[in-house]
Design an enzyme around this catalytic site. Sequence first.
Site, PDB file in Angstrom:
ATOM      1  N   ARG A 178       3.726  45.303  20.131  1.00  0.00           N
ATOM      2  CA  ARG A 178       4.975  44.802  20.739  1.00  0.00           C
ATOM      3  C   ARG A 178       4.647  43.518  21.489  1.00  0.00           C
ATOM      4  O   ARG A 178       3.887  43.526  22.460  1.00  0.00           O
ATOM      5  CB  ARG A 178       5.560  45.841  21.686  1.00  0.00           C
ATOM      6  CG  ARG A 178       6.851  45.433  22.362  1.00  0.00           C
ATOM      7  CD  ARG A 178       7.428  46.613  23.132  1.00  0.00           C
ATOM      8  NE  ARG A 178       8.711  46.306  23.741  1.00  0.00           N
ATOM      9  CZ  ARG A 178       8.846  45.812  24.978  1.00  0.00           C
ATOM     10  NH1 ARG A 178       7.775  45.567  25.723  1.00  0.00           N
ATOM     11  NH2 ARG A 178      10.050  45.562  25.455  1.00  0.00           N
TER      12      ARG A 178
ATOM     13  N   ASN B 223       6.881  46.150  16.448  1.00  0.00           N
ATOM     14  CA  ASN B 223       8.136  46.187  17.185  1.00  0.00           C
ATOM     15  C   ASN B 223       9.052  45.066  16.691  1.00  0.00           C
ATOM     16  O   ASN B 223       8.647  43.891  16.673  1.00  0.00           O
ATOM     17  CB  ASN B 223       7.837  46.027  18.684  1.00  0.00           C
ATOM     18  CG  ASN B 223       9.103  46.068  19.512  1.00  0.00           C
ATOM     19  OD1 ASN B 223       9.871  45.103  19.562  1.00  0.00           O
ATOM     20  ND2 ASN B 223       9.342  47.196  20.137  1.00  0.00           N
TER      21      ASN B 223
ATOM     22  N   ASP C  31      17.912  45.247  17.904  1.00  0.00           N
ATOM     23  CA  ASP C  31      17.131  44.596  16.845  1.00  0.00           C
ATOM     24  C   ASP C  31      17.868  44.711  15.506  1.00  0.00           C
ATOM     25  O   ASP C  31      19.021  45.139  15.443  1.00  0.00           O
ATOM     26  CB  ASP C  31      15.755  45.263  16.722  1.00  0.00           C
ATOM     27  CG  ASP C  31      14.963  45.142  18.017  1.00  0.00           C
ATOM     28  OD1 ASP C  31      15.290  44.252  18.824  1.00  0.00           O
ATOM     29  OD2 ASP C  31      14.029  45.942  18.215  1.00  0.00           O
TER      30      ASP C  31
ATOM     31  N   SER D 131      14.790  53.245  18.613  1.00  0.00           N
ATOM     32  CA  SER D 131      14.949  53.588  20.041  1.00  0.00           C
ATOM     33  C   SER D 131      16.309  54.211  20.245  1.00  0.00           C
ATOM     34  O   SER D 131      17.307  53.728  19.701  1.00  0.00           O
ATOM     35  CB  SER D 131      14.902  52.327  20.905  1.00  0.00           C
ATOM     36  OG  SER D 131      13.692  51.664  20.742  1.00  0.00           O
TER      37      SER D 131
ATOM     38  N   LYS E 125       9.320  47.071  31.049  1.00  0.00           N
ATOM     39  CA  LYS E 125      10.474  46.569  30.284  1.00  0.00           C
ATOM     40  C   LYS E 125      11.630  46.446  31.269  1.00  0.00           C
ATOM     41  O   LYS E 125      12.026  47.445  31.873  1.00  0.00           O
ATOM     42  CB  LYS E 125      10.813  47.541  29.155  1.00  0.00           C
ATOM     43  CG  LYS E 125      11.904  47.034  28.241  1.00  0.00           C
ATOM     44  CD  LYS E 125      12.140  47.981  27.068  1.00  0.00           C
ATOM     45  CE  LYS E 125      13.324  47.463  26.268  1.00  0.00           C
ATOM     46  NZ  LYS E 125      13.772  48.417  25.277  1.00  0.00           N
TER      47      LYS E 125
ATOM     48  N   MET F 123      40.841  78.656  -8.664  1.00  0.00           N
ATOM     49  CA  MET F 123      40.976  80.060  -8.305  1.00  0.00           C
ATOM     50  C   MET F 123      41.877  80.733  -9.341  1.00  0.00           C
ATOM     51  O   MET F 123      43.005  81.094  -9.045  1.00  0.00           O
ATOM     52  CB  MET F 123      41.550  80.199  -6.888  1.00  0.00           C
ATOM     53  CG  MET F 123      40.956  79.245  -5.856  1.00  0.00           C
ATOM     54  SD  MET F 123      39.148  79.299  -5.719  1.00  0.00           S
ATOM     55  CE  MET F 123      38.958  80.804  -4.797  1.00  0.00           C
TER      56      MET F 123
HETATM   57  N1  3NM Z   1      10.767  50.798  25.714  1.00  0.00           N
HETATM   58  P1  3NM Z   1       5.481  51.930  30.481  1.00  0.00           P
HETATM   59  S1  3NM Z   1      10.729  51.606  28.114  1.00  0.00           S
HETATM   60  C1  3NM Z   1       8.691  49.449  25.488  1.00  0.00           C
HETATM   61  O1  3NM Z   1      13.401  52.637  27.204  1.00  0.00           O
HETATM   62  C2  3NM Z   1       9.608  50.303  26.258  1.00  0.00           C
HETATM   63  O2  3NM Z   1      13.139  52.126  25.130  1.00  0.00           O
HETATM   64  C3  3NM Z   1      11.468  51.505  26.596  1.00  0.00           C
HETATM   65  O3  3NM Z   1       6.326  51.046  29.466  1.00  0.00           O
HETATM   66  C4  3NM Z   1      12.772  52.124  26.310  1.00  0.00           C
HETATM   67  O4  3NM Z   1       4.813  52.995  29.690  1.00  0.00           O
HETATM   68  C5  3NM Z   1       9.427  50.686  27.572  1.00  0.00           C
HETATM   69  O5  3NM Z   1       4.472  50.956  31.010  1.00  0.00           O
HETATM   70  C6  3NM Z   1       8.274  50.312  28.421  1.00  0.00           C
HETATM   71  O6  3NM Z   1       6.407  52.420  31.523  1.00  0.00           O
HETATM   72  C7  3NM Z   1       7.427  51.495  28.799  1.00  0.00           C
END
Ligand code: 3NM
Length: 531
Positions: free
Chosen positions: A44, A74, A94, A113, A142, A284
């Site tokens: 990612r 990603n 996306d 996701s 994120k 029938m």
């Molecule tokens: N996606 P960490 S949260 C890449 O909610 C990603 O879909 C998310 O990072 C979502 O493990 C996230 O450091 C980041 O908390 C997660």
Amino acid sequence: MRKEDVDYTLYLVTDSTPAILRDKNIYEVVEAALKGGVTCVQFRDKTSDTGELVRTARELHKLTRQYNVPLLINDRVDVALAVGCEGCHVGQDDMKLQDARRLLGPDAIIGVSANTLEEAIEACEGGADYLGIGAVYATTTKTNTKNILGPEGVRHILQGLADRGYVIPSVCIGGINAGNAQSVIMESRAPNRSLDGIAVVSVIMGSDDPEHSASRLLELVRDALPAKTRAADEDQLSPESAALYANIVKSVHDATPLSHNMTNLVVQNFAANVALAVGASPIMSNNGEEAPDLAKLGGALVINMGTVTPESLRNYVKALHAYNNADRPVVFDPVGAGASAVRRSALKTIMDSGYITVIKGNEGEIATVYRETSQTAGQGEHVQQRGVDSTSVLSPEEKAAMVTRLADRHNNIVVMTGKTDFVSDGSNTFAIDNGHEYLGMVTGTGCVLGTTISAMAAASSAAGQELFAVIAGILLFEIAAEVAAQRSDVRGPGTFVPAFIDELARLRSLAARGDSSWLQRAKLRDISQDI
Ligand code: 3NM
């Protein structure tokens, strides 16, 4: 790597930003994480130029391949294509799943996701291979995460998917670390449905010792995930068997075969709706005179003698001749066969008048057919059946032996329904443990199983396929019942019926799209060796 072989237990998502990676080298960190035991890697990178993305992904792929771990990209389907890695992961903003699938092909692993149950359902219906559910907790990794779900929000999604019969590997993501990983897994667990793993970024990518962080986390996650017992694994259909049964259901969908029902007064409407739900075209008609014309249409006949009269018996015999002449399947349901002398006699008349492809009944009915059609019939005592309800006196071993001998005697297929169903073609005998008690609390469910079986037999009447067709019909029927009974809008046998018809139609359309995941609920045992 085959999709089914992917292990989602510890899913690493990379991050190349200085805030997390600092001055470390991404390849060294990912390699250490692989040594520590991560089971899946997602590359990612939201900022680098395309050329650099492809270069980095290619290097990462060399590493992941050494550890037999899939590499997913990603968002950037083009990068996945250029590198030839195992697949990609798409977020809600996306490229659409269907477009990614078109570009990458059916064998690619594509994850989606999901932040809500609706998004999760849409991903399942679109053919996603796994779900990334998040964000479980707020995270600085994120910034644009949507709703924070907490473990209970994850549970709501897992439960909603299970209620609808979706079986899809799922991981959750967002703020997970060694301190909370186990509680996230345990608190998000729904009855019969658990996460398959967790996904993390910073706890590994930002670690000073990524190998140790990964191995520690893997141990914690493995301990918290429900043990996959040997028994459960053995019970599961192989992917090949699931595809076989889903294909039979699909063939009904594709061919819309005629299901000609000569059935009792109680279930006519229900049977017609079930025929439609499973993808057949119902008619029938109780008039034997038109059977020769109908038999030419490539369908199958159901003779259900639930409300037999002298006139209906004459019509059954005419129709039986017509379907035998056209070499089309006939399903016979000897409803209440043991209840009266009239029914025992009708049963004998039907069985003596032609070839029956499938005999389907409950224990009392099959036991009556067994007795009445044996060489010594008439000399032994009749076992009086009360009404048409099912009661059980035989042991499972006796039931299995009876269906096997009866099928062998008539060179056909025999189904004995009950808590466990037994199906045999005289050589191969299977037990099926699916279904729900609501099926026994609604009139006509046994009869409409006959209709379902007729549709499957009609669509796959190739020699040697009949037994599988019958099993496919029973699995579709009983898994739909299980899924319907678990729906939150079903409160008893009354609300169960429409939900059951919905689920028959829905599972059929999943099969039509090549999705056999619902068959993971199948509890099918080959007991041929035990007879
Ligand atoms: N996606 P960490 S949260 C890449 O909610 C990603 O879909 C998310 O990072 C979502 O493990 C996230 O450091 C980041 O908390 C997660």
